[in-house]
Design an enzyme around this catalytic site. Structure first.
Site, PDB file in Angstrom:
ATOM      1  CB  VAL A  11     -22.876-123.201 -70.882  1.00  0.00           C
ATOM      2  CG1 VAL A  11     -21.853-123.947 -70.024  1.00  0.00           C
ATOM      3  CG2 VAL A  11     -22.303-122.889 -72.260  1.00  0.00           C
ATOM      4  CB  CYS A  12     -24.256-125.029 -66.766  1.00  0.00           C
ATOM      5  SG  CYS A  12     -24.329-125.641 -65.081  1.00  0.00           S
ATOM      6  CB  THR A  13     -28.556-123.937 -64.792  1.00  0.00           C
ATOM      7  OG1 THR A  13     -27.696-122.837 -64.452  1.00  0.00           O
ATOM      8  CG2 THR A  13     -28.215-125.118 -63.897  1.00  0.00           C
ATOM      9  CB  SER A  19     -29.561-128.801 -68.186  1.00  0.00           C
ATOM     10  OG  SER A  19     -29.140-127.667 -67.428  1.00  0.00           O
ATOM     11  CB  ALA A  74     -23.738-131.433 -68.804  1.00  0.00           C
TER      12      ALA A  74
END
Length: 317
Positions: free
Chosen positions: A102-104, A122, A155
């Site tokens: 998830v995300c970074t 990302s 992202a």
């Protein structure tokens, strides 16, 4: 029962953790025995999230159970990754049936060498860095999530919920995923190919009220005549002055903005309704199905009918 193992570390983004966990927990509430949610940190000690919350893990790396779904959240703690965490991911990531970031969190997976040769996404703010630092990784900054075999990357924050809903839908069906989405008051489900930014977010909000009103009008009336002359008249400006001011204040031309709004609305109708292609093309201002087909092929690489086959969720019975 699938074990969902969520990795915790200092300065983790709390919503990257709690968003997907709420989805999987909701699925287990509907179908007891579907998921078992566990959390793990390097030494089993509590971690402090980037927002100041304290999370207490269930396990340390030494006693963590095998993961069916290994979920790696993002946050400020990914900027200077703990070598011990990266080493643990390198060893345990390939063992999971599904590896999710998830995300970074994708930065941690990349450091562990788990993204080489894979197509990933990302948070938009780190995609350039991810591609630069890891040239063997194919980075696509546009979608909200990407599935590549047993790997799934998403992202920013809320897209982790979208991805978790997609996994739940795959495991236990659309109706349960829909019930969870309703409970959480979120969409079911934004398809992974949806852009991280809507047209309204991709463009800047105009400073002057007449231009902001025009932006809103475009969004609410994609099927109307949205020529520069008509929009300029709504803003009470000359066409030349309007076009120049709109681009200066929003960062894109009026025509580009209209194109994005229309395409976004057409995609939404194709994904979420059974309306015919001709009906959608009229509703979104394309005039003819051929005009909409050209816009889809140019931007998305697929004609509307093919796009619907690829991305509209299959009906349930």
């Amino acid at each position: 029962m699938q074990t969902v193992l969520v990795v915790l570390f200092d300065d983790v983004q709390s919503l990257d953790v709690t968003g997907p966990v709420e989805v999987f927990n909701g699925a287990d509430a509907h179908c007891p025995g579907t998921y078992r949610i566990r959390t793990v940190s390097r030494d089993g000690r509590a971690v402090r999230t980037s927002s100041g919350l304290t999370l207490v893990p269930d396990h340390s790396f030494a006693d963590a159970p095998p993961a069916h779904i290994l979920l790696v959240p993002g946050g400020a703690g990914t900027r200077r990754p703990d070598p011990g965490l990266v080493a643990w991911l390198r060893e345990n990531g390939p063992r999971a049936e599904r590896l999710v970031s998830v995300c970074t969190g994708a930065l941690l997976l990349a450091e562990a060498g788990l993204l080489d040769g894979r197509r990933v996404t990302s948070h938009w703010s780190v995609c350039e860095k991810l591609a630069r630092d890891h040239p063997a990784v194919e980075v696509d900054p546009d979608p909200i999530f990407i599935r590549d075999g047993q790997l799934a990357t998403s992202a920013g924050v809320t897209s982790g919920i979208d991805l978790a809903l997609a996994l739940v839908e795959e495991d236990v069906g659309r109706e349960i995923a829909l019930s969870i989405a309703r409970h959480l008051v979120v969409f079911l489900r934004r398809p992974g190919n949806q852009a991280q930014f809507s047209a309204q977010l991709a463009a800047q909000t105009a400073q002057r009220e007449p231009l902001r009103q025009v932006q809103q009008w475009i969004t609410e009336h994609p099927g109307a005549d949205l020529s520069v002359d008509v929009l300029a008249a709504r803003a009470r400006l000359s066409p030349r002055h309007f076009a120049r001011a709109f681009q200066t204040e929003t960062g894109m031309t009026p025509g580009r903005y209209v194109d994005r709004v229309r395409l976004e609305q057409a995609r939404r109708l194709i994904e979420d309704t059974s309306d015919g292609i001709e009906e959608i093309s009229r509703a979104c201002g394309y005039g003819t199905p051929e005009a909409m087909r050209r816009a889809f092929v140019r931007t998305l690489g697929a004609a509307p009918a093919e796009y619907r086959r690829r991305f509209r969720p299959a009906p349930t019975h």
